[in-house]
Design a protein around this motif. Structure first.
Motif, PDB file in Angstrom:
ATOM      1  N   GLU A  82       0.854  -1.190   0.000  1.00 50.89           N
ATOM      2  CA  GLU A  82       0.000   0.000   0.000  1.00 50.89           C
ATOM      3  C   GLU A  82       0.890   1.240   0.000  1.00 50.89           C
ATOM      4  OE1 GLU A  82      -3.405   2.237   2.718  1.00 50.89           O
ATOM      5  OE2 GLU A  82      -3.048   0.090   3.012  1.00 50.89           O
ATOM      6  N   ILE A  83       0.675   2.144  -0.962  1.00 52.52           N
ATOM      7  CA  ILE A  83       1.464   3.366  -1.068  1.00 52.52           C
ATOM      8  C   ILE A  83       0.534   4.559  -0.860  1.00 52.52           C
ATOM      9  CG2 ILE A  83       2.948   4.785  -2.550  1.00 52.52           C
ATOM     10  CD1 ILE A  83       3.697   2.186  -4.050  1.00 52.52           C
ATOM     11  N   ARG A  84       0.878   5.391   0.105  1.00 53.76           N
ATOM     12  CA  ARG A  84       0.068   6.583   0.379  1.00 53.76           C
ATOM     13  C   ARG A  84       0.948   7.821   0.210  1.00 53.76           C
ATOM     14  NH1 ARG A  84      -4.840   5.532   3.541  1.00 53.76           N
ATOM     15  NH2 ARG A  84      -4.780   7.762   3.958  1.00 53.76           N
ATOM     16  N   CYS A  85       0.583   8.663  -0.757  1.00 52.86           N
ATOM     17  CA  CYS A  85       1.346   9.889  -1.019  1.00 52.86           C
ATOM     18  C   CYS A  85       0.648  11.083  -0.382  1.00 52.86           C
ATOM     19  CB  CYS A  85       1.502  10.097  -2.520  1.00 52.86           C
ATOM     20  SG  CYS A  85       2.532   8.829  -3.300  1.00 52.86           S
ATOM     21  N   GLY A  86       1.377  12.208  -0.320  1.00 49.35           N
ATOM     22  CA  GLY A  86       0.825  13.411   0.291  1.00 49.35           C
ATOM     23  C   GLY A  86       0.675  13.280   1.798  1.00 49.35           C
ATOM     24  N   GLU A  87       1.503  12.426   2.405  1.00 54.85           N
ATOM     25  CA  GLU A  87       1.422  12.183   3.848  1.00 54.85           C
ATOM     26  C   GLU A  87       2.517  12.967   4.581  1.00 54.85           C
ATOM     27  OE1 GLU A  87      -0.672  10.416   5.663  1.00 54.85           O
ATOM     28  OE2 GLU A  87      -1.774   9.175   4.229  1.00 54.85           O
ATOM     29  N   GLU A  88       2.111  13.952   5.349  1.00 52.51           N
ATOM     30  CA  GLU A  88       3.049  14.725   6.178  1.00 52.51           C
ATOM     31  C   GLU A  88       3.190  14.017   7.527  1.00 52.51           C
ATOM     32  OE1 GLU A  88       4.956  17.325   5.869  1.00 52.51           O
ATOM     33  OE2 GLU A  88       4.371  18.154   3.929  1.00 52.51           O
ATOM     34  N   ILE A  89       4.388  13.621   7.870  1.00 53.82           N
ATOM     35  CA  ILE A  89       4.589  12.881   9.114  1.00 53.82           C
ATOM     36  C   ILE A  89       4.724  13.861  10.275  1.00 53.82           C
ATOM     37  CG2 ILE A  89       6.153  11.327  10.352  1.00 53.82           C
ATOM     38  CD1 ILE A  89       6.740  10.125   7.511  1.00 53.82           C
ATOM     39  N   ALA A  90       3.798  13.718  11.238  1.00 48.48           N
ATOM     40  CA  ALA A  90       3.797  14.606  12.408  1.00 48.48           C
ATOM     41  C   ALA A  90       4.642  14.032  13.538  1.00 48.48           C
ATOM     42  CB  ALA A  90       2.363  14.821  12.890  1.00 48.48           C
ATOM     43  N   ARG A  91       4.546  12.720  13.731  1.00 51.50           N
ATOM     44  CA  ARG A  91       5.271  12.089  14.839  1.00 51.50           C
ATOM     45  C   ARG A  91       5.676  10.673  14.471  1.00 51.50           C
ATOM     46  NH1 ARG A  91       1.012  13.860  17.438  1.00 51.50           N
ATOM     47  NH2 ARG A  91       0.184  11.801  17.963  1.00 51.50           N
ATOM     48  N   VAL A  92       6.816  10.273  14.985  1.00 51.90           N
ATOM     49  CA  VAL A  92       7.270   8.881  14.911  1.00 51.90           C
ATOM     50  C   VAL A  92       7.555   8.461  16.348  1.00 51.90           C
ATOM     51  CG1 VAL A  92       9.029   7.289  14.069  1.00 51.90           C
ATOM     52  CG2 VAL A  92       8.272   9.174  12.610  1.00 51.90           C
ATOM     53  N   GLU A  93       6.821   7.469  16.837  1.00 48.13           N
ATOM     54  CA  GLU A  93       6.979   7.023  18.215  1.00 48.13           C
ATOM     55  C   GLU A  93       7.345   5.550  18.255  1.00 48.13           C
ATOM     56  OE1 GLU A  93       3.639   9.426  20.607  1.00 48.13           O
ATOM     57  OE2 GLU A  93       2.960   8.606  18.683  1.00 48.13           O
ATOM     58  N   GLN A  94       8.122   5.184  19.276  1.00 51.63           N
ATOM     59  CA  GLN A  94       8.552   3.800  19.429  1.00 51.63           C
ATOM     60  C   GLN A  94       8.183   3.290  20.814  1.00 51.63           C
ATOM     61  OE1 GLN A  94      12.690   3.256  19.966  1.00 51.63           O
ATOM     62  NE2 GLN A  94      12.697   1.073  19.465  1.00 51.63           N
ATOM     63  N   ASP A  95       7.546   2.115  20.844  1.00 49.80           N
ATOM     64  CA  ASP A  95       7.384   1.404  22.109  1.00 49.80           C
ATOM     65  C   ASP A  95       7.765  -0.047  21.841  1.00 49.80           C
ATOM     66  OD1 ASP A  95       4.948   0.643  20.729  1.00 49.80           O
ATOM     67  OD2 ASP A  95       4.006   2.420  21.596  1.00 49.80           O
ATOM     68  N   ASP A  96       6.770  -0.956  21.731  1.00 50.14           N
ATOM     69  CA  ASP A  96       7.106  -2.311  21.326  1.00 50.14           C
ATOM     70  C   ASP A  96       7.108  -2.443  19.806  1.00 50.14           C
ATOM     71  OD1 ASP A  96       4.410  -1.855  21.190  1.00 50.14           O
ATOM     72  OD2 ASP A  96       3.833  -3.902  21.748  1.00 50.14           O
ATOM     73  N   GLY A  97       6.888  -1.354  19.129  1.00 53.66           N
ATOM     74  CA  GLY A  97       6.934  -1.259  17.671  1.00 53.66           C
ATOM     75  C   GLY A  97       7.057   0.213  17.330  1.00 53.66           C
ATOM     76  N   PHE A  98       6.504   0.600  16.199  1.00 54.97           N
ATOM     77  CA  PHE A  98       6.587   1.996  15.762  1.00 54.97           C
ATOM     78  C   PHE A  98       5.194   2.497  15.398  1.00 54.97           C
ATOM     79  CE2 PHE A  98      10.606  -0.047  14.963  1.00 54.97           C
ATOM     80  CZ  PHE A  98      11.531   0.872  15.426  1.00 54.97           C
TER      81      PHE A  98
END
Length: 390
Positions: A125-141
């Protein structure tokens, strides 16, 4: 709402799409998030729109890195021949230009279409026009964008370097590296034109003139064309050397790569009544010959000039020193030298050694190829290495 995937790839460029396709075809559920409005934008402008998609001679010696051995594993396991076979399986016509550089006969769009079809085969699945606000890590991402949150146990950083910002390039990969505590090798522009100042500004007067030369910087030497510009120096030989050049250092140009330093002594014997300007005009474009003659300051017939002076002039033409005052920066750089330190990564899988599930590929990593298809080959090879490990 959160959506579950096996892996999320940040960046739909060459490395990201290759990685996603490979993982998808291995049965992984993969999501690609891309900030731009469409995938593969840098691919589309590459090679003058024809995409110099690999170099048939690509090997570790064609790459810069703080660890020159790091690229060996990935490049050995996915070669230029492997990618060429993929290109041919799609019926894409190609040609070799010079020095092993392979281009599409048609358009770079064919390479993007190939990658998207490979992704489709893997259900990516490819999603364009996606502005990433946050990247968080716990037991995954968990990746949060303006459209929602996405979770996966694996995250691939494939957002490239800051070269060609007009195509949407940013230093986002480095921001993520800092967030995760990964070391960086200071990024700098590479495959980039150099600027001249001071007395060397005179060379700007011959903007548009090119000549076959050999250019050296820090023991690396490239024999191709150099181009004088209104800001300084460009052309393939200069772009190649720029990756090795550091501010404050000299750059040496051999204007006579096919002749030796005694050339003018031979010319003196063969035609003693001609002047230096006439002989240089036989060897170079007239405007370049004139500026070199003026700089050498040897007037009169060769027969009247001392051998010592002619030998010195020949030696200077063989090793003409320039002192660039800078580069044209990331705006004009084709790639970036430096990036996420290879010391942080597995050379086999591109996985971060200290952060389970995190991978970094392509230009974001401190591996930079020469001009001529080598950076695409690193994108394919590093993408496959990670895709096979996800």
């Amino acid at each position: 709402m959160e959506h579950g995937f096996d892996a999320i790839v940040l960046g739909a460029g060459a490395a990201g799409l290759m990685c996603a396709a490979r993982a998808g075809q291995r049965g992984r559920r993969v999501l690609v998030l891309e900030r731009a409005s469409a995938p593969g934008k840098k691919i589309l402008i590459s090679g003058g729109g024809r995409c110099n998609f690999t170099n048939i001679g690509a090997g570790p010696a064609n790459y810069l890195s703080a660890n020159p051995h790091f690229a060996k594993s990935a490049l050995a396991r996915y070669t230029a021949q492997d990618f060429l076979e993929l290109v041919e399986s799609y019926g894409i016509a190609w040609h070799e230009k010079t020095l092993g550089q392979l281009f599409c006969d048609g358009s770079a769009k064919q390479i993007v279409a190939l990658l998207l079809e490979e992704c489709a085969k893997g259900g990516v699945e490819i999603r364009c026009g996606e502005e990433i606000a946050r990247v968080e890590q716990d037991d995954g991402f968990t990746i949060t964008t303006q459209t929602g949150s996405y979770r996966a146990p694996a995250l691939v950083i494939a957002t490239g370097g800051p070269s060609i910002p007009k195509m949407g390039a940013t230093g986002f990969a480095y921001d993520l590296a800092r967030q995760f505590g990964l070391k960086l090798v200071e990024p700098r522009p590479a495959l980039v034109p150099l600027t001249l100042g001071g007395e060397e500004v005179l060379f700007r007067d011959i903007s548009g003139v090119s000549a076959p030369v050999a250019v050296s910087a820090n023991e690396a030497s490239f024999a191709e064309a150099a181009l004088f510009t209104h800001r300084g120096l460009s052309g393939p030989a200069i772009l190649q050397a720029s990756s090795y050049w550091r501010p404050g250092e000299p750059l040496f140009v051999d204007f006579l790569p096919q002749r030796d330093a005694a050339w003018l002594l031979d010319a003196k014997r063969a035609n003693p009544r001609a002047g230096l300007r006439a002989h240089l005009r036989d060897a170079f474009p007239a405007r370049l010959a004139d500026i070199l003659t003026d700089k050498l300051a040897l007037e009169g017939e060769l027969g009247n000039l001392p051998d010592k002076a002619l030998r010195a002039a020949g030696e200077r033409l063989k090793r003409w020193e320039f002192r660039p005052n800078g580069t044209e920066g990331f705006a004009k750089a084709e790639v970036t030298v430096g990036g996420i330190s290879t010391a942080e990564l597995s050379s086999k899988t591109m996985a971060a050694k200290r952060i389970p599930g995190l991978y970094t590929i392509g230009e974001a990593v401190d591996v930079t190829g020469w001009l001529g298809g080598y950076n695409f080959q690193w994108a394919w090879a590093s993408g496959v290495a990670a895709g096979d490990a996800l």
